[in-house]
Each structure stands twice: as structure tokens, then as C-alpha cells.
Design a protein around this motif. Sequence first.
Motif, PDB file in Angstrom:
ATOM      1  N   ILE A  64     -86.252 -32.693 -54.905  1.00 23.06           N
ATOM      2  CA  ILE A  64     -85.097 -32.133 -55.600  1.00 23.06           C
ATOM      3  C   ILE A  64     -84.932 -30.661 -55.257  1.00 23.06           C
ATOM      4  O   ILE A  64     -83.807 -30.190 -55.012  1.00 23.06           O
ATOM      5  CB  ILE A  64     -85.243 -32.326 -57.118  1.00 23.06           C
ATOM      6  CG1 ILE A  64     -85.180 -33.826 -57.431  1.00 23.06           C
ATOM      7  CG2 ILE A  64     -84.159 -31.574 -57.870  1.00 23.06           C
ATOM      8  CD1 ILE A  64     -85.631 -34.180 -58.811  1.00 23.06           C
ATOM      9  N   HIS A  94     -83.484 -30.419 -51.969  1.00 22.36           N
ATOM     10  CA  HIS A  94     -82.077 -30.808 -52.064  1.00 22.36           C
ATOM     11  C   HIS A  94     -81.235 -29.685 -52.668  1.00 22.36           C
ATOM     12  O   HIS A  94     -80.159 -29.344 -52.159  1.00 22.36           O
ATOM     13  CB  HIS A  94     -81.956 -32.079 -52.913  1.00 22.36           C
ATOM     14  CG  HIS A  94     -80.528 -32.487 -53.153  1.00 22.36           C
ATOM     15  ND1 HIS A  94     -79.788 -32.023 -54.212  1.00 22.36           N
ATOM     16  CD2 HIS A  94     -79.717 -33.300 -52.429  1.00 22.36           C
ATOM     17  CE1 HIS A  94     -78.573 -32.563 -54.158  1.00 22.36           C
ATOM     18  NE2 HIS A  94     -78.496 -33.332 -53.085  1.00 22.36           N
ATOM     19  N   GLU A  95     -81.732 -29.127 -53.768  1.00 18.07           N
ATOM     20  CA  GLU A  95     -81.006 -28.049 -54.423  1.00 18.07           C
ATOM     21  C   GLU A  95     -80.823 -26.857 -53.505  1.00 18.07           C
ATOM     22  O   GLU A  95     -79.765 -26.217 -53.534  1.00 18.07           O
ATOM     23  CB  GLU A  95     -81.741 -27.615 -55.702  1.00 18.07           C
ATOM     24  CG  GLU A  95     -81.792 -28.683 -56.771  1.00 18.07           C
ATOM     25  CD  GLU A  95     -80.421 -29.201 -57.139  1.00 18.07           C
ATOM     26  OE1 GLU A  95     -79.537 -28.389 -57.461  1.00 18.07           O
ATOM     27  OE2 GLU A  95     -80.221 -30.434 -57.087  1.00 18.07           O
ATOM     28  N   ARG A 110     -80.878 -27.012 -50.243  1.00 21.00           N
ATOM     29  CA  ARG A 110     -80.048 -27.366 -49.093  1.00 21.00           C
ATOM     30  C   ARG A 110     -78.557 -27.393 -49.415  1.00 21.00           C
ATOM     31  O   ARG A 110     -77.727 -27.102 -48.562  1.00 21.00           O
ATOM     32  CB  ARG A 110     -80.460 -28.731 -48.556  1.00 21.00           C
ATOM     33  CG  ARG A 110     -81.667 -28.708 -47.669  1.00 21.00           C
ATOM     34  CD  ARG A 110     -82.051 -30.122 -47.344  1.00 21.00           C
ATOM     35  NE  ARG A 110     -83.232 -30.179 -46.501  1.00 21.00           N
ATOM     36  CZ  ARG A 110     -84.019 -31.234 -46.426  1.00 21.00           C
ATOM     37  NH1 ARG A 110     -83.773 -32.280 -47.176  1.00 21.00           N
ATOM     38  NH2 ARG A 110     -85.031 -31.226 -45.596  1.00 21.00           N
ATOM     39  N   THR A 111     -78.248 -27.813 -50.618  1.00 18.85           N
ATOM     40  CA  THR A 111     -76.812 -27.972 -50.928  1.00 18.85           C
ATOM     41  C   THR A 111     -76.008 -26.680 -50.744  1.00 18.85           C
ATOM     42  O   THR A 111     -75.032 -26.674 -49.975  1.00 18.85           O
ATOM     43  CB  THR A 111     -76.648 -28.536 -52.352  1.00 18.85           C
ATOM     44  OG1 THR A 111     -77.339 -29.771 -52.426  1.00 18.85           O
ATOM     45  CG2 THR A 111     -75.181 -28.724 -52.690  1.00 18.85           C
ATOM     46  N   THR A 135     -75.766 -25.826 -47.218  1.00 17.69           N
ATOM     47  CA  THR A 135     -74.766 -26.592 -46.464  1.00 17.69           C
ATOM     48  C   THR A 135     -73.429 -25.855 -46.475  1.00 17.69           C
ATOM     49  O   THR A 135     -72.764 -25.723 -45.429  1.00 17.69           O
ATOM     50  CB  THR A 135     -74.571 -27.994 -47.058  1.00 17.69           C
ATOM     51  OG1 THR A 135     -75.852 -28.593 -47.254  1.00 17.69           O
ATOM     52  CG2 THR A 135     -73.708 -28.856 -46.165  1.00 17.69           C
ATOM     53  N   ALA A 136     -73.088 -25.382 -47.653  1.00 16.33           N
ATOM     54  CA  ALA A 136     -71.804 -24.676 -47.775  1.00 16.33           C
ATOM     55  C   ALA A 136     -71.800 -23.403 -46.935  1.00 16.33           C
ATOM     56  O   ALA A 136     -70.830 -23.106 -46.228  1.00 16.33           O
ATOM     57  CB  ALA A 136     -71.532 -24.360 -49.247  1.00 16.33           C
ATOM     58  N   ARG A 166     -73.738 -22.545 -44.359  1.00 21.36           N
ATOM     59  CA  ARG A 166     -73.758 -22.809 -42.919  1.00 21.36           C
ATOM     60  C   ARG A 166     -72.442 -23.377 -42.442  1.00 21.36           C
ATOM     61  O   ARG A 166     -71.888 -22.961 -41.424  1.00 21.36           O
ATOM     62  CB  ARG A 166     -74.919 -23.758 -42.614  1.00 21.36           C
ATOM     63  CG  ARG A 166     -75.038 -24.053 -41.126  1.00 21.36           C
ATOM     64  CD  ARG A 166     -76.007 -25.197 -40.920  1.00 21.36           C
ATOM     65  NE  ARG A 166     -76.218 -25.451 -39.495  1.00 21.36           N
ATOM     66  CZ  ARG A 166     -77.276 -26.089 -39.010  1.00 21.36           C
ATOM     67  NH1 ARG A 166     -78.213 -26.504 -39.836  1.00 21.36           N
ATOM     68  NH2 ARG A 166     -77.362 -26.287 -37.712  1.00 21.36           N
ATOM     69  N   GLY A 167     -71.992 -24.381 -43.182  1.00 18.70           N
ATOM     70  CA  GLY A 167     -70.757 -25.041 -42.784  1.00 18.70           C
ATOM     71  C   GLY A 167     -69.582 -24.066 -42.714  1.00 18.70           C
ATOM     72  O   GLY A 167     -68.817 -24.040 -41.734  1.00 18.70           O
ATOM     73  N   ILE A 224     -82.346 -22.870 -43.859  1.00 20.74           N
ATOM     74  CA  ILE A 224     -82.421 -24.332 -43.830  1.00 20.74           C
ATOM     75  C   ILE A 224     -83.704 -24.768 -43.112  1.00 20.74           C
ATOM     76  O   ILE A 224     -84.409 -25.673 -43.575  1.00 20.74           O
ATOM     77  CB  ILE A 224     -81.171 -24.943 -43.158  1.00 20.74           C
ATOM     78  CG1 ILE A 224     -79.964 -24.770 -44.080  1.00 20.74           C
ATOM     79  CG2 ILE A 224     -81.397 -26.411 -42.852  1.00 20.74           C
ATOM     80  CD1 ILE A 224     -78.642 -25.088 -43.431  1.00 20.74           C
ATOM     81  N   ASN A 237     -86.709 -26.995 -44.704  1.00 19.45           N
ATOM     82  CA  ASN A 237     -87.195 -28.213 -44.039  1.00 19.45           C
ATOM     83  C   ASN A 237     -88.686 -28.139 -43.777  1.00 19.45           C
ATOM     84  O   ASN A 237     -89.425 -29.099 -44.021  1.00 19.45           O
ATOM     85  CB  ASN A 237     -86.440 -28.425 -42.717  1.00 19.45           C
ATOM     86  CG  ASN A 237     -85.018 -28.877 -42.942  1.00 19.45           C
ATOM     87  OD1 ASN A 237     -84.661 -29.342 -44.031  1.00 19.45           O
ATOM     88  ND2 ASN A 237     -84.175 -28.729 -41.928  1.00 19.45           N
ATOM     89  N   LEU A 272     -90.755 -28.423 -46.983  1.00 15.43           N
ATOM     90  CA  LEU A 272     -90.790 -29.820 -47.430  1.00 15.43           C
ATOM     91  C   LEU A 272     -91.761 -30.633 -46.584  1.00 15.43           C
ATOM     92  O   LEU A 272     -92.575 -31.398 -47.091  1.00 15.43           O
ATOM     93  CB  LEU A 272     -89.375 -30.398 -47.334  1.00 15.43           C
ATOM     94  CG  LEU A 272     -89.127 -31.688 -48.097  1.00 15.43           C
ATOM     95  CD1 LEU A 272     -89.422 -31.485 -49.581  1.00 15.43           C
ATOM     96  CD2 LEU A 272     -87.686 -32.133 -47.912  1.00 15.43           C
ATOM     97  N   ARG A 285     -95.222 -32.379 -47.858  1.00 16.31           N
ATOM     98  CA  ARG A 285     -95.396 -33.825 -47.710  1.00 16.31           C
ATOM     99  C   ARG A 285     -96.625 -34.168 -46.887  1.00 16.31           C
ATOM    100  O   ARG A 285     -97.396 -35.058 -47.232  1.00 16.31           O
ATOM    101  CB  ARG A 285     -94.168 -34.447 -47.060  1.00 16.31           C
ATOM    102  CG  ARG A 285     -93.006 -34.458 -47.987  1.00 16.31           C
ATOM    103  CD  ARG A 285     -92.094 -35.618 -47.687  1.00 16.31           C
ATOM    104  NE  ARG A 285     -90.943 -35.550 -48.590  1.00 16.31           N
ATOM    105  CZ  ARG A 285     -89.707 -35.439 -48.179  1.00 16.31           C
ATOM    106  NH1 ARG A 285     -89.438 -35.378 -46.894  1.00 16.31           N
ATOM    107  NH2 ARG A 285     -88.731 -35.397 -49.068  1.00 16.31           N
TER     108      ARG A 285
END
Lengths: 126, 702
Positions: free
Chosen positions: B473, B476-477, B479-480, B483-484, B486-487, B521, B525, B528, B532
Amino acid sequence: MPGKILIIEDDPYVRRFYERLFKDSTYEVSIATGGLDGLAMANKLHPDLLFVDILMPEMDGLTVLKRLKEDPTTSDINVIMLTNIDDRTTIDQAIKLGAGGFFVKSSVTPESFKKAIDDYISAKGV
Amino acid sequence: MDRKLRIIKPILSHLKGLAKVSKDSGPTPSADNLMGYILGLITNRSEISDEVIELIRAGKLDRKDRIKAYLSIYLELEEFILKNKPPVVKDVYTSKSLREDVKNNVDIKKLDLPLKFLFVAEKEREAYVYLLGISRLMEYINENSGFKHLAIITKQLTAGTILEQAGITPDGLDLEKIDITDGNLFSLLKKFYHALYDEILKSQGERATLDLINDIYRDLKVNYESDVAVKFLEFQPLGVMNSERLKLLSREEMEKEIQERTIFLEETKQQLEEKLNIIADQNRKLEETKKALLNVLEDAKHLEETLKQEKANVERKVIESTRELNEEQGRLQASINSLNIGLIMVDTDCNVLALNIAAKKILDPDKFIDLSGALAQIPGSIRMKLNIEFIEHYFEGSLDLKSHIRQCLDEKKTVEVRDFNYRNRFLDILIHPILALIDYKNIHGEVVGAVVMLEDKTEEKLLNRSRDEFFSIASHELRTPLTAIRGNTALIKEQYAVKFKDEKDFWEMVEDIHDASIHLIDIVNDFLDVSRIEQGKITLRMESFRPEEVIRKVLEDMRSTAEEKHLYLRFDADDAVLTEVNADKERVSQVIYNLIGNGLKFTEKGGVSVMLTKMADKVEVKITDTGRGISAINQNLLFRKFQQAGDSIYTRDTTKGTGLGLYISRLLIERMGGELHLEGSEENKGSVFVFTLPVSSSILQK
């Protein structure tokens, strides 16, 4: 070539980014804000391609996927997971439920995204 | 002659007549004949007139008395005849010749016994003495008990002997049919006589019997020769007529008798002495036995004492041992209760030996198992014989604990049941065998039981899950929004390039934002991934694929980056073009990205070349760059997290990547069965990285 695309994304910033991205696209791109909304729109529009986030309030992406696939009217829609969750278990689950692909949002560049869409649409359409 | 006849005839006829007239037991013709004949031998009857009168009187008597009288008279007449000679008597006689003469002229066979006796032959005399006695006794019995009784008795007493054949008359036995000279006869007659004597003794008593015997004796003494009475005495029962017997004994005989008796007494005395000796001996032996027994008793007492002491000792030891055992039990219970893992100890029959609090909490968290209560429900249970089946109850059939325990006991190995779901908790159940020690060298022997460990893994699992979830999470939080960022920056670059082409600062800023977002980002990654990998949560999807393909794709993607920096990208697959490896395709791609990316990043001139070679059971990928190289110090720290090294942790170059790439790459490669290392590096010359992967065992391998 024309094609209908539906994106289900709950984050407003990311949503606005998609809108900008597809502003001048040849595709007909619709964006839903959540799972329930998205399902309704899917039924109505019957898009050629559907992108859905996984971590969403009220209804998560995997449930949306499941519903879409369970409903005969929407089961043929190609559903691609577009999410920032990337653990194997989730990916496998999505594939098992019938997802056509899996993208990690933050890793995807606008170009590659568009290209992938082109590939998917052409693969389907022809 | 006339005068003689005149006297005799009436007497004779009188006698004859008397024979018919007498009242008791009939006539006595033979006796009468005898008397008549003996009278006939006397010519001068006037001399014997007394006897004649007696004779006439006798004729009137009863038979018994008559015979008795005749006997007496006969003897008198005989005496007269012997004393006289012709012409008073017919002839001159001796006692012998007279009786011979009578025998020749009178039928003596039918004479009554008392008279008959006078004429019996020498060899018959002895038997006749017996008969005399017997007849008197039989006469007596007849008179006192009747003839019937006499007959019965006689029959009884003579049964089985030759006397059986004798005739029974009131007077006695008629032995006509029996051989009187038979030697065995005398003992039989004696026996019979004794039997009759006993019979009379029984019925009449001692006094009467002795009187009778005396009578008989006197009669015999009077009427017959002396030897008859003597003989009579001889066959009397012992003790009867002793005084008479003694009187008869001659001095010599007496002395002989005394001698015999003395010898008898001596012998008896000796025998008694011997017996006394034997008894004395036996007494002595008894004494010794008694002493021996007393000794044994003493010993027994000692033994008893000793045993008592021993018993007391043993009891004490048992109490001690029990106390020790209880203490051990106490220690054991305390130890296992202090554990926070549930523990149940069972024996080979699955009876519960120990159960700690933690186990109770796990099995019955609301109540805790109250064993005493549980025992109360088990009928007939006395002590803590609780079987594992009771514990199994709690699992309600979802866990066959007993068969798992059995498996453990049989195989002598630990049995595991992981992630067992029980009442919304996750348990790890491990069953270990308990092996007895053969000796102190820790050599294990037979299985004596098992230990069941229940570990509640729920919290740990939740923790892991939540940590997992946290990272998922969190990433994810993170990254979201990225995303904006970077995009949008990408879009800006795309859509407004023309419009703001002259705004150099502006573009720089946009570029910086874009790069920073990408950097961020990447960091997310990598974080994470690291989390893991370190938790072992990486699932690799192993498949057979051609590394040549993957490398080519990466190089393709990196082309633009390389071109921007004017660096070359070369690839040589040699004979390994078609070789397949068994690995996770995506992760291999990730590693190659990392290595080639690093190469490009740290190179200003030249480029990166990749070489793929095939070895025996693996492939080798060599990535060479012509970059600035890595210093010796840094080489040591290359594959660590945040690999850059310096004297202080604050010395880092944050622009060049996250510092986690090589760490992750190595771990991934190793997870896939390969190996990654720095082959060599020289400052300002470049670096060579090498990794290997196992070749796929597909048979289509070339």
C-alpha cells in the motif's frame, strides 16, 4: 482507427493526467471515478478496452474485473489492470480472473501506454 | 437158673417197659441193653441188690439223669465184676477185656455219649473228650435257650468246616459221618467248644458259666480215667479253671512252665527295653529337632527384624524418590508453564502427561480448559489419565491429532502442520518425538512419547501481512502521485515543446521535475523490491526462455538513452543465441536493465558491450563498460545496500541511482540459481560485471 476505451481511476490527479493524455487521441476515451460508476459505464458504452485500477474505495479493481467477466454482456471486454500494486499474488489473481494485461502506472511512460493501447485495439479490431 | 431169670426178667421187661414210658426225650434202648448185659455178667445178684434198686429207680428218671445214673451204676457194676471171679461173676475180667466183651455184645454205636465214652477206641478218645465237653455245653444251651437257638448257633459256628456235616442233637454233635481221626478235627472241635463257651458266657454270665465248667470237670473226674479230666482242662479257654490246671501240673511241669514264663517275661522285658531305647532315641532326636527349630525360629526372628528395617529403608527411599519426583514434576510444570508456546506432552499411548497454560489458552481461549472439571465427566477416571482424544475434541474433527502423533512416534521424526486455522487463529503445530537416552553419551534409543507444540502464529502472520500490505500500500500510495507528476511532466514536454521552446530555464525546471519523479519512482520500486526480497516474499515465475532475446529487448529500450550520451551498445551472443535458461524472465530483464543502465550511467565515453556465452550447465552474461570504474574501497561495498562507501554515511552521491540496484540484482540472480559478481574494474578504464544462470534442461537444447 476508432475505438472506445474506458478507464476507471479513483485518484483525481491521475485521472486528470489521463484526460490530458487522451485529449487529442483518435480513441473515444471515457474515465470513470470508481468501480460502481465504471461498471455502469461499461454496460452502457461497451468499450473495446477497459483499464481499471486495483486499489479503490468502495469496490476494488479485482471485483470490478470479476463482475465484468461474470456478466455475459460485458465478459468479452478486454480488461487491463492499470495499477500501482505490483506483487505477484495480485497479478496472478488478476490473470486468473480474466485480465488481459497488467500495467504498473508509475512505470509506464505516456508513449508506451499509447502504444500498448494501439496494439490492443488493433489486435482486437482486425 | 430159675431164680436168676425170675429176677432178671422182670427187670429187663421193666426196663423195656420203662423205655416206652419215660417222659423225657424218649427211650434209651442202647443204654438199657448195656445195663442189661452187664447185669447178665453177674451170676450172684444178691451182692448187687443196691445197684439193682438204683437201676430200677433210674429207669423212672429223665433221660439225662437216667444216663447219668446208668453211668454211675455201670461203673459200680464194673468194679464189682472186676473184683470178683466165678461163680459170682461169669468170668474173670480185666478192665480192658470186660469192655471188649461188652463192645462185642452190645451195640455201643447208639449209646448216649457219657456211656459210649467208656467204650471208644484209643485213637478216638481224644476226639470224644472234646465231644463230651461240647455235648455238655450244647445240652446247657438247649436247656436255657431252646433247641432252635442251639441249632442256629451250631450251624453258624460250624459253617465252612467239616463239622458242618455233623448232626445236631440236643445232646451234642453226631459225628458219625465224620472221620474222627482227622488231625484237623481237634482244633476245629476246640474252636467250636470255645465258641460255645463264649455263647454261654454271653447269655448267662461268668458265674453261671464257670459253675457249669466246674460241674463238667467234676463229672469227668469222677466218671472216667484221670487223663480225661486233664485233657478237658487242657482245651479250656485261657484263664478258665486255672487253679485246677495248676494243681494238676507236676512239679517238673510247673518248673517248666515257670521257666517258659520267665523266658517269656525276659523276652518281653528285653523287647520293652529295646522299645524304651528306641523311645529314648526318638526323644533325643526330638530334643535335637526342638533345638534346631528354636534356632530356626531365632534366625527367623532376626530375619524378620532385618526385613522390617529394610522395609523401613525402602519406604523412606520411596518417600524420598516420590518427593524428588514431585519436585521434578513441579519444575517441569513450572518450566513449561513459563513458555509462551503451547506444550502438550504425551506418552506412547497418547495419554497426556503434561499440559501447559499456553496450550490451554490456545485451545480454549475463553475459558481455559479446566482439567479437573473435564476429568469429572470422564466416568471411572481416578488419576490424571487424560487421553489426547480429549484434546482432539477441541478441534472438532478438523485435526486428526492422534494419527499425527502416531506418525511421529512410528517414524521417530518431527511432524509439522503449518498454518492450521483454528478459531480464526493460525497455528503452527509441531510434534517432536521424545527419545529415551541409552546412556549419558546422548545416544538416543526408543521412543517414549511425544511433545506437541502449538504456536499461535496469527500475530506474526498479521504482522507480516500488514508489513506486506504496508509496503504494497505504501508503494502504491507513493506511486500514485508520482504517476501524476511523471505523466504530466512528460505531457508538458510533449505538448508544450513548441510553445515554450525558448524558455530554457522553464524547460530545465520541467526536466528536473520529470527526472526527479522518475528517480523517486525508481526508489520506491527498489525499496519495495528490497523489502520483499529480504522477507522472502519474492515469488519467481521460473520458465525456460532465451536470454539472448531479453538482452536484445533491453538494449533496444536503452538505445535512445545511449544515443543521447553518444555511447555505443554492442551485443555478442556467439553460440549462445538459442540457449535457453530456466529463470524468471522479468527479473532477469530487471537485472540486465540494472547492469546496462549502470554501465551507461557511469560512462561518458565509449559504451557498453554485452557478451553472452554458453558454458557446460550455465550461461554467462558479461557486461563491460568503458566508464570511470570503481575504486578498490568501493568495490568491497559494491553489492551492499546503498552501495556507495565513504568514511561517513553522509558521503553519498544520490544522483547516481538509489544504491540498491546491485544489491537487488545479486539477490535475484542468486534466487534463480546463478551468481553475480564484479569481474574487474579499473578507475577511468571501466568495469566488467558478470552473472550466470543455469541452463534449462529442456531436451530441445542445442
